[in-house]
Design a protein around this motif. Structure first.
Motif, PDB file in Angstrom:
ATOM      1  N   LEU A 139     -12.671   0.833   0.661  1.00 14.79           N
ATOM      2  CA  LEU A 139     -11.773   1.052  -0.374  1.00 14.79           C
ATOM      3  C   LEU A 139     -10.601   0.177  -0.447  1.00 14.79           C
ATOM      4  N   ALA A 140     -10.263  -0.328   0.799  1.00 12.43           N
ATOM      5  CA  ALA A 140      -9.039  -1.325   0.848  1.00 12.43           C
ATOM      6  C   ALA A 140      -9.517  -2.706   0.068  1.00 12.43           C
ATOM      7  N   ALA A 141     -10.698  -3.021   0.439  1.00 14.89           N
ATOM      8  CA  ALA A 141     -11.156  -4.252  -0.209  1.00 14.89           C
ATOM      9  C   ALA A 141     -11.332  -4.201  -1.442  1.00 14.89           C
ATOM     10  N   LEU A 142     -11.579  -3.011  -2.168  1.00 17.32           N
ATOM     11  CA  LEU A 142     -12.083  -2.900  -3.446  1.00 17.32           C
ATOM     12  C   LEU A 142     -10.672  -3.144  -4.173  1.00 17.32           C
ATOM     13  N   LEU A 143      -9.664  -2.338  -3.605  1.00 22.53           N
ATOM     14  CA  LEU A 143      -8.206  -2.287  -4.425  1.00 22.53           C
ATOM     15  C   LEU A 143      -7.603  -3.814  -4.306  1.00 22.53           C
ATOM     16  N   ILE A 144      -7.980  -4.299  -3.164  1.00 24.36           N
ATOM     17  CA  ILE A 144      -7.351  -5.957  -3.146  1.00 24.36           C
ATOM     18  C   ILE A 144      -7.770  -6.506  -4.007  1.00 24.36           C
ATOM     19  N   VAL A 145      -9.308  -6.707  -4.270  1.00 20.27           N
ATOM     20  CA  VAL A 145      -9.916  -7.561  -5.082  1.00 20.27           C
ATOM     21  C   VAL A 145      -9.507  -7.317  -6.488  1.00 20.27           C
ATOM     22  N   TYR A 146      -9.497  -5.844  -7.026  1.00 17.25           N
ATOM     23  CA  TYR A 146      -9.123  -5.560  -8.481  1.00 17.25           C
ATOM     24  C   TYR A 146      -7.546  -5.860  -8.573  1.00 17.25           C
ATOM     25  N   THR A 147      -6.754  -5.588  -7.584  1.00 16.03           N
ATOM     26  CA  THR A 147      -5.295  -6.111  -7.761  1.00 16.03           C
ATOM     27  C   THR A 147      -5.120  -7.810  -7.885  1.00 16.03           C
ATOM     28  N   LEU A 148      -5.912  -8.626  -7.082  1.00 17.68           N
ATOM     29  CA  LEU A 148      -6.010 -10.004  -7.274  1.00 17.68           C
ATOM     30  C   LEU A 148      -6.380 -10.453  -8.551  1.00 17.68           C
ATOM     31  N   ALA A 149      -7.336  -9.799  -9.121  1.00 18.88           N
ATOM     32  CA  ALA A 149      -8.235 -10.092 -10.371  1.00 18.88           C
ATOM     33  C   ALA A 149      -7.512  -9.786 -11.605  1.00 18.88           C
TER      34      ALA A 149
END
Length: 345
Positions: A139-149
């Motif tokens: 969940l943390a990785a997905l949120l980080i990727v989405y925020t960066l993108a």
């Protein structure tokens, strides 16, 4: 322009439901010790209905079928189904045909969480400690990727993939660092092999949580198939029909991260299943999620059962981690998708 014709979804589902038991059967009978098709089904029938058939097979064959191969083959089906389901939903959620739990860093996040808890020996929640850590990492990785993108207010294919690759590399490096610095060489070696993605050593205890998780998440996502169809058209369209895009995205992020975390906890990161199967499903039955989700799920189950069978037999008596084989299949598929999208662009 001619419209692509698709197959009837009930027909495709029926065919896959017929193919899956055949794939499972081959997964059971093929191995270093060959067991006949008839004996396999007689052993299974005897377990389901004791006394239904006369036990003429050897005790060794029964143990191989029930203890070694059947739980492994069933776990392969569950993991393949879950990864394909997650891939189909993520591709819609971020409106990117190249989305995949591995490419978006979700699997790497789950791997890091699982490795950290395993090496540290954290068992506060018993058998649920590793799946919970993997879920939180995913969940943390997905949120980080989405925020960066989304930085800059616009989500593009190249930004999403680059963000996913960067986060995946950082988390993979962090997991490797944790393994290298471990003071338990045996645990570190076991975890290092697990990070390649594999189903060796599967037991019946490992099957229950992934099976329940995949079934529950599939039902919940299936109930949102109509909303996912609208989401394909953009946030504005979703908002226009009264759907809160941010709230819906958060809900699906949690569900997909939960499924990915639990699956990675038992199998390690197995890549590209979630990339390939949803696209094959859409080619067969179209883009309606009421058809895509069940077809992609069944395709994933069949594919990973056969991939695991190949992993066990191609280099026998050695075993190839199944994650390596799925990557060898997925990399050319990924390149084909990129070329196809480039031609469309």
């Amino acid at each position: 322009m001619l419209r692509r014709r698709h197959l009837p979804a009930p027909l495709v589902v029926a065919v896959l439901l017929a193919v899956l038991p055949i794939a499972v059967t081959f997964g059971i009978i093929v191995g270093s010790v060959g067991i006949s098709f008839a004996d396999t089904w007689r052993i299974l029938a005897h377990q389901v209905v004791p006394g239904a058939v006369e036990p003429t097979w050897s005790v060794a064959h029964e143990r191989i079928v029930l203890t070694a191969r059947l739980p492994r083959v069933l776990l392969a089906a569950v993991v393949g189904a879950g990864l394909a389901m997650v891939g189909a939903v993520l591709q819609t959620l971020v409106r990117n045909p190249l989305a995949d739990p591995l490419l978006l860093g979700v699997s790497s996040g789950a791997t890091f969480g699982a490795v950290l808890v395993t090496i540290a020996g954290i068992t506060v929640l018993g058998m649920y400690s590793v799946p919970l850590a993997a879920f939180l990492g995913a969940l943390a990785a997905l949120l980080i990727v989405y925020t960066l993108a989304r930085s800059g207010g616009r989500l593009t294919t190249i930004r999403l993939i680059l963000s996913g690759v960067v986060v995946a590399q950082v988390l993979s490096a962090a997991a490797s660092l944790v393994i290298i610095m471990s003071s338990e060489p045996h645990a570190a070696k076991q975890v290092m092999r697990w990070t390649l993605g594999g189903l060796g050593g599967t037991t019946w205890d490992m099957l229950t949580l992934p099976l329940i998780t995949v079934l529950v998440v599939l039902v919940l996502l299936g109930a949102q198939a109509g909303a996912l169809n609208v989401f394909q058209l953009g946030d504005e369209m979703a908002t226009g029909i009264g759907l809160s895009a941010d709230r819906f995205r958060a809900l699906v992020f949690v569900l997909t991260s939960l499924a990915t975390g639990v699956l990675v906890a038992v199998s390690g990161p197995i890549g590209f299943v979630g990339l390939m199967m949803p696209h094959i499903a859409r080619l067969l039955v179209g883009s309606d999620h009421r058809r895509v989700l069940p077809v992609a799920t069944l395709l994933g189950a069949v594919f990973l059962v056969l991939a695991d069978l190949a992993a066990r037999t191609l280099a026998s008596p050695e075993e190839i981690p199944v994650g390596i084989l799925t990557s060898l299949c997925g990399a050319p598929f990924f390149l084909w998708l990129m070329r196809r999208d480039a031609r469309k662009g």
